[in-house]
Design a protein around this motif. Structure first.
Motif, PDB file in Angstrom:
ATOM      1  N   THR A 162      34.346 100.795  62.711  1.00  0.00           N
ATOM      2  CA  THR A 162      35.282 101.737  62.060  1.00  0.00           C
ATOM      3  C   THR A 162      36.546 101.023  61.572  1.00  0.00           C
ATOM      4  O   THR A 162      36.915  99.967  62.080  1.00  0.00           O
ATOM      5  CB  THR A 162      35.655 102.884  63.030  1.00  0.00           C
ATOM      6  OG1 THR A 162      36.111 102.333  64.259  1.00  0.00           O
ATOM      7  CG2 THR A 162      34.476 103.796  63.279  1.00  0.00           C
ATOM      8  N   TRP A 164      40.885 101.117  60.311  1.00  0.00           N
ATOM      9  CA  TRP A 164      42.110 101.438  61.048  1.00  0.00           C
ATOM     10  C   TRP A 164      42.752 102.741  60.586  1.00  0.00           C
ATOM     11  O   TRP A 164      43.680 103.227  61.235  1.00  0.00           O
ATOM     12  CB  TRP A 164      43.132 100.301  60.930  1.00  0.00           C
ATOM     13  CG  TRP A 164      43.361  99.820  59.521  1.00  0.00           C
ATOM     14  CD1 TRP A 164      42.813  98.720  58.939  1.00  0.00           C
ATOM     15  CD2 TRP A 164      44.189 100.428  58.521  1.00  0.00           C
ATOM     16  NE1 TRP A 164      43.237  98.607  57.638  1.00  0.00           N
ATOM     17  CE2 TRP A 164      44.092  99.640  57.358  1.00  0.00           C
ATOM     18  CE3 TRP A 164      45.012 101.559  58.498  1.00  0.00           C
ATOM     19  CZ2 TRP A 164      44.769  99.944  56.183  1.00  0.00           C
ATOM     20  CZ3 TRP A 164      45.686 101.864  57.327  1.00  0.00           C
ATOM     21  CH2 TRP A 164      45.566 101.058  56.200  1.00  0.00           C
ATOM     22  N   LYS A 188      32.677  99.384  67.513  1.00  0.00           N
ATOM     23  CA  LYS A 188      33.844  98.483  67.434  1.00  0.00           C
ATOM     24  C   LYS A 188      34.906  99.148  66.556  1.00  0.00           C
ATOM     25  O   LYS A 188      34.709  99.302  65.355  1.00  0.00           O
ATOM     26  CB  LYS A 188      33.475  97.135  66.808  1.00  0.00           C
ATOM     27  CG  LYS A 188      34.623  96.134  66.949  1.00  0.00           C
ATOM     28  CD  LYS A 188      34.502  94.958  66.018  1.00  0.00           C
ATOM     29  CE  LYS A 188      35.253  95.141  64.729  1.00  0.00           C
ATOM     30  NZ  LYS A 188      36.711  95.354  64.854  1.00  0.00           N
ATOM     31  N   GLU A 191      40.514  96.197  65.010  1.00  0.00           N
ATOM     32  CA  GLU A 191      41.378  95.464  65.941  1.00  0.00           C
ATOM     33  C   GLU A 191      42.848  95.850  65.759  1.00  0.00           C
ATOM     34  O   GLU A 191      43.689  95.534  66.591  1.00  0.00           O
ATOM     35  CB  GLU A 191      41.177  93.951  65.791  1.00  0.00           C
ATOM     36  CG  GLU A 191      41.437  93.373  64.403  1.00  0.00           C
ATOM     37  CD  GLU A 191      40.206  93.430  63.477  1.00  0.00           C
ATOM     38  OE1 GLU A 191      39.455  94.430  63.531  1.00  0.00           O
ATOM     39  OE2 GLU A 191      40.018  92.494  62.683  1.00  0.00           O
ATOM     40  N   SER A 242      36.078  98.567  54.086  1.00  0.00           N
ATOM     41  CA  SER A 242      36.231  98.130  52.693  1.00  0.00           C
ATOM     42  C   SER A 242      34.877  97.790  52.062  1.00  0.00           C
ATOM     43  O   SER A 242      33.901  97.481  52.760  1.00  0.00           O
ATOM     44  CB  SER A 242      37.140  96.910  52.644  1.00  0.00           C
ATOM     45  OG  SER A 242      36.523  95.847  53.323  1.00  0.00           O
ATOM     46  N   THR A 245      33.695  94.206  53.050  1.00  0.00           N
ATOM     47  CA  THR A 245      33.068  94.091  54.373  1.00  0.00           C
ATOM     48  C   THR A 245      31.714  94.799  54.370  1.00  0.00           C
ATOM     49  O   THR A 245      30.750  94.322  54.980  1.00  0.00           O
ATOM     50  CB  THR A 245      33.978  94.696  55.464  1.00  0.00           C
ATOM     51  OG1 THR A 245      35.258  94.084  55.379  1.00  0.00           O
ATOM     52  CG2 THR A 245      33.418  94.473  56.846  1.00  0.00           C
ATOM     53  N   LEU A 265      32.657 103.333  51.994  1.00  0.00           N
ATOM     54  CA  LEU A 265      33.493 102.219  51.541  1.00  0.00           C
ATOM     55  C   LEU A 265      34.707 102.705  50.735  1.00  0.00           C
ATOM     56  O   LEU A 265      35.091 103.860  50.814  1.00  0.00           O
ATOM     57  CB  LEU A 265      32.619 101.237  50.752  1.00  0.00           C
ATOM     58  CG  LEU A 265      31.323 100.816  51.485  1.00  0.00           C
ATOM     59  CD1 LEU A 265      30.478  99.899  50.622  1.00  0.00           C
ATOM     60  CD2 LEU A 265      31.624 100.160  52.823  1.00  0.00           C
ATOM     61  N   GLU A 398      41.239  98.848  44.516  1.00  0.00           N
ATOM     62  CA  GLU A 398      41.822  99.728  45.522  1.00  0.00           C
ATOM     63  C   GLU A 398      43.038  99.031  46.126  1.00  0.00           C
ATOM     64  O   GLU A 398      42.928  97.913  46.640  1.00  0.00           O
ATOM     65  CB  GLU A 398      40.783  99.996  46.622  1.00  0.00           C
ATOM     66  CG  GLU A 398      41.245 100.978  47.662  1.00  0.00           C
ATOM     67  CD  GLU A 398      40.246 101.152  48.800  1.00  0.00           C
ATOM     68  OE1 GLU A 398      39.764 100.141  49.346  1.00  0.00           O
ATOM     69  OE2 GLU A 398      39.957 102.313  49.146  1.00  0.00           O
TER      70      GLU A 398
END
Ligand code: NAD
Length: 498
Positions: A162, A164, A188, A191, A242, A245, A265, A398
């Motif tokens: 996921t 942030w 996950k 971070e 994103s 990723t 995304l 973006e």
């Protein structure tokens, strides 16, 4: 019931620690730490561990073991639904502390987290609990002495990753369908915002979800995230983040087990305002909120205004009127309604894209720069960019910040063509009182969600969300998310031979 006082002292908020594996907090001695900062003022908030390969193996083997040995996957779906409903109730009951934790550790103002993020999180889980036993197939048309049908079954262990922004909601969008379908999950979180997800995992255990069925592993994307995608005992990946990723995850999933992926995304969504706009003041409010909500850090942000030439001036005046009332401030004050950028990295990225856009001819006609006196957070002013074309960097890419580009058109075809985007297709807003025009635009704009005379999701969890083109593959929410959390087995019985 009266609304509790939401103002709080951020130093009084206790943060969950470690990973969450096998139903309890988990620590390993040989892991590096990742510092986590408070977006509101940039202060150091705490540390999370950066998962070692052993920790990831431990989480996945716990999940697989729990999936095989607990009754989670095999019990009647209504029993799973009862446990998930209890989880939703516990989330509601802990609304104040969850909103405060989200406000201290993400970009969400406490009043918004309390009024929308927490109830939406509980509602998403409740929705999938309600759906747990409301799916099934038909019998196939076969010869009379055969019986053909399609049996659904959970995948086993689903890996969820996921972003942030909106950490609580993102966790529920991934876990709700996966758990309702009878899977185990290894998730996950980002971070940058790990803490509220750990708290949700603690509440899941309190609700009665068997230990090991929902695990949270902390760490960086390139290491922990990639290890989850590549793990041989993880059968499906559900990702939000994103486009870049997402592409890396898709490639990893293809190379390590040909795993199915759901990818939610990025976006670069238009708000298309025709001359016959039904209510200019309402459209202006949709536009202002559409690109400033969460400081512009929403995948669905409406960051491209495409307005008819004859109404653009009064429309922009009304948009600017809304922007003047925006209230930045500490996220632990209930009067704050405007979010900071998540990090210095993000601030630098946005500044570079605005500079590149200006170098290509764009003009800042409102805002630019940062609010002052905000105690250290990156509170970017809402910014309007005019004199842009389809090749301006701020139109193409973006930004993930509160920046709106402004383009104008004279006839319907031109407006619809400008609203389309070569790369992204997440959402689009259309404002017109001409229903035929709205339907023509809806059909021609390639986007996974179209809002007409409104902008933004409602609380209707039955409406799925997901993008076209490089905005994603598959859907979160809705029946589609539950269906994508199961695989389908075709069965044909010749009963004249038994
Ligand atoms: P990101 O892609 O940088 O990170 C998302 C997650 O992926 C994080 O947990 C990160 O650690 C992990 N990650 C990074 N590299 C990885 C790798 N190689 N393998 C596996 N995992 C990896 O995105 P972000 O900056 O956290 O979030 C913002 C982005 O998310 C924006 O583009 C936004 O549009 C998108 N988003 C989309 C939706 C949607 O529903 N479409 C919703 C929210 C956010």
């Amino acid at each position: 019931m009266s609304t509790p006082s939401l103002d709080f002292d951020p130093s009084n908020v206790s943060l969950p620690q470690g990973h969450f594996i096998g139903g309890t907090s988990y620590y390993s001695t040989n892991e590096a730490s990742i510092a986590v900062y408070r977006p509101s003022d940039g202060q150091l908030l705490g540390y999370i561990p950066d998962a070692s390969p052993d920790t990831i193996d431990h989480a996945v083997s716990n999940a697989l073991q729990a999936w095989k040995t607990s009754r989670w996957a095999t019990q009647p779906p209504r029993e799973r639904a009862k446990v998930l409903t209890r989880w939703a109730e516990l989330i509601d009951r802990n609304a104040v502390s969850l909103a405060q934790l989200e406000a201290v550790s993400s970009t969400r103002p406490v009043a918004e987290a309390y009024a929308s993020d927490v109830p939406f999180t509980a509602d998403a889980i409740r929705f999938f609990a309600e759906l747990a036993d409301k799916h099934g197939g038909d019998f196939a048309a076969t010869r009379r002495e055969s019986l053909g049908f399609v049996a659904s079954e959970p995948y086993g262990v689903i890996g969820a990753i996921t972003p942030w922004n909106f950490p609580l909601s993102m966790c529920s969008w991934k876990c709700g369908p996966a758990l309702a379908a009878g899977n185990a999950v290894v998730l996950k979180p980002s971070e940058l915002t790990p803490f509220s997800t750990l708290r949700l995992a603690e509440l899941a255990i309190e609700a009665g979800i068997p230990p090991g069925i929902f695990n949270v592993v902390n760490g960086r994307g390139a290491t922990t995230g990639a290890a989850i995608t590549r793990h041989p005992d993880i059968s499906k990946i559900s990702f939000t983040g994103s486009t870049r990723t997402g592409a890396a995850i898709m490639s990893d999933a293809a190379l390590h087990g040909t795993k199915p992926v759901t990818l939610e995304l990025g976006g670069k969504s238009p708000q298309l305002v025709f001359e016959r706009v039904p209510d200019l003041a309402h459209a202006a409010q949709c536009i202002a909120r559409g690109f400033t909500s969460n400081g512009g850090q929403a995948c669905v942000a409406g960051t491209r205004l495409i307005a008819h030439k004859r109404i653009v001036e009064p429309l922009l005046e009304a948009v600017q009127g809304h922007l003047a009332n925006i209230a930045p401030g500490p996220l632990w004050r209930s009067t704050t309604s405007y979010s900071p950028l998540i990090s210095q990295n993000q601030a630098e990225r946005i500044a570079a894209l605005i500079d590149a856009s200006r170098a290509s001819g764009a003009e800042v006609i409102f805002g630019g720069g940062y609010f002052e006196d905000t105690d250290g957070g990156y509170f970017h002013r809402p910014t309007l960019l005019a004199n842009v074309t389809e090749s301006t960097p701020a139109v193409r890419q973006e930004l993930f910040g509160p920046v709106l580009t402004v383009q104008t058109f004279e006839d319907e075809d031109e407006g619809i063509a400008l609203a389309g985007h070569p790369t992204y297709g997440l959402c689009a807003g259309i404002h017109t009182r001409d229903i035929g025009q709205a339907m023509r635009a809806m059909r021609r704009i390639s986007a996974g969600t179209v809002w007409i005379n409104r902008y933004g999701r409602s609380g209707d969890m039955i409406i799925p969300t997901g993008g076209f083109k490089q905005s994603g593959i598959g859907k979160d929410l809705g029946r589609q998310a539950l269906e994508a959390s199961m695989r389908y087995k075709s069965v044909l019985i010749d009963f004249d031979r038994t």
